[in-house]
Design a protein around this motif. Structure first.
Motif, PDB file in Angstrom:
ATOM      1  N   GLU A  71       0.941  -1.135  -0.186  1.00  0.00           N
ATOM      2  CA  GLU A  71       0.020   0.079   0.062  1.00  0.00           C
ATOM      3  C   GLU A  71       0.765   1.227  -0.140  1.00  0.00           C
ATOM      4  O   GLU A  71       0.576   2.266  -0.694  1.00  0.00           O
ATOM      5  N   ARG A  73       0.870   4.022  -3.013  1.00  0.00           N
ATOM      6  CA  ARG A  73       0.733   5.428  -2.508  1.00  0.00           C
ATOM      7  C   ARG A  73       1.909   6.499  -3.301  1.00  0.00           C
ATOM      8  O   ARG A  73       1.583   7.245  -3.742  1.00  0.00           O
ATOM      9  N   ARG A  99       1.969   9.470  -6.822  1.00  0.00           N
ATOM     10  CA  ARG A  99       2.730  10.458  -6.827  1.00  0.00           C
ATOM     11  C   ARG A  99       2.845  10.881  -8.285  1.00  0.00           C
ATOM     12  O   ARG A  99       3.192  12.296  -8.322  1.00  0.00           O
ATOM     13  N   VAL A 149      -8.703   1.707  -4.793  1.00  0.00           N
ATOM     14  CA  VAL A 149      -8.215   3.134  -4.566  1.00  0.00           C
ATOM     15  C   VAL A 149      -9.348   3.856  -4.633  1.00  0.00           C
ATOM     16  O   VAL A 149     -10.037   4.158  -5.756  1.00  0.00           O
ATOM     17  N   VAL A 189      -1.687  12.581  -4.520  1.00  0.00           N
ATOM     18  CA  VAL A 189      -1.340  12.344  -3.096  1.00  0.00           C
ATOM     19  C   VAL A 189      -1.119  13.234  -2.270  1.00  0.00           C
ATOM     20  O   VAL A 189      -1.976  13.737  -1.076  1.00  0.00           O
ATOM     21  N   VAL A 220      -6.199  11.278  -2.665  1.00  0.00           N
ATOM     22  CA  VAL A 220      -6.445   9.934  -2.252  1.00  0.00           C
ATOM     23  C   VAL A 220      -6.602   9.818  -1.224  1.00  0.00           C
ATOM     24  O   VAL A 220      -6.203  10.014   0.207  1.00  0.00           O
ATOM     25  N   ILE A 263      -6.512   3.335   0.167  1.00  0.00           N
ATOM     26  CA  ILE A 263      -5.707   2.484  -0.442  1.00  0.00           C
ATOM     27  C   ILE A 263      -5.907   1.174   0.300  1.00  0.00           C
ATOM     28  O   ILE A 263      -5.555   1.110   1.510  1.00  0.00           O
TER      29      ILE A 263
END
Length: 108
Positions: A10, A14, A18, A47, A30, A35, A38
């Motif tokens: 995760e 993440r 980006r 997501v 992000v 976001v 996740i």
């Protein structure tokens, strides 16, 4: 997949997200706070993303980009679902400190 491996994956997802830039502000989604969630399991990668407003014309474009980036880093054979959510409504308090500095918006 163990919970520890899921958590590490995760974090990697993440980080990969980006790469997705909100074209209206020029920041990654992000740090911009879009976001929301996740969640990775052996059954799927979910997501959840938001837009700054329901009228944002970039929703489908960003969803497609998120799906493509997530697919690149998700474990093989794990379906990727990207959901556009509206709760809680996005606000500038969801942005990272770095995003606040770039935009020169006051910190939360």
């Amino acid at each position: 997949m163990s919970p520890l491996r899921e958590k590490a994956a995760e974090v990697a997802i993440r980080d990969a997200l980006r790469q997705v830039i909100d074209p209206e502000v020029g920041l990654n989604i992000v740090d911009f706070g879009l976001v929301y969630r996740i969640e990775l399991s052996s059954r799927r990668l979910l997501v959840e993303i938001a837009m700054t407003s329901p009228a944002c014309p970039m929703g489908e474009l960003l969803r497609d980009e998120v799906r493509a980036v997530a697919r690149e880093v998700a474990p093989t054979n794990v379906p990727v679902d990207v959901a556009l959510v509206w709760e809680p409504p996005w606000s500038p308090t969801m942005m990272s400190d770095a995003a606040h500095e770039v935009l020169r918006w006051p910190l939360h």
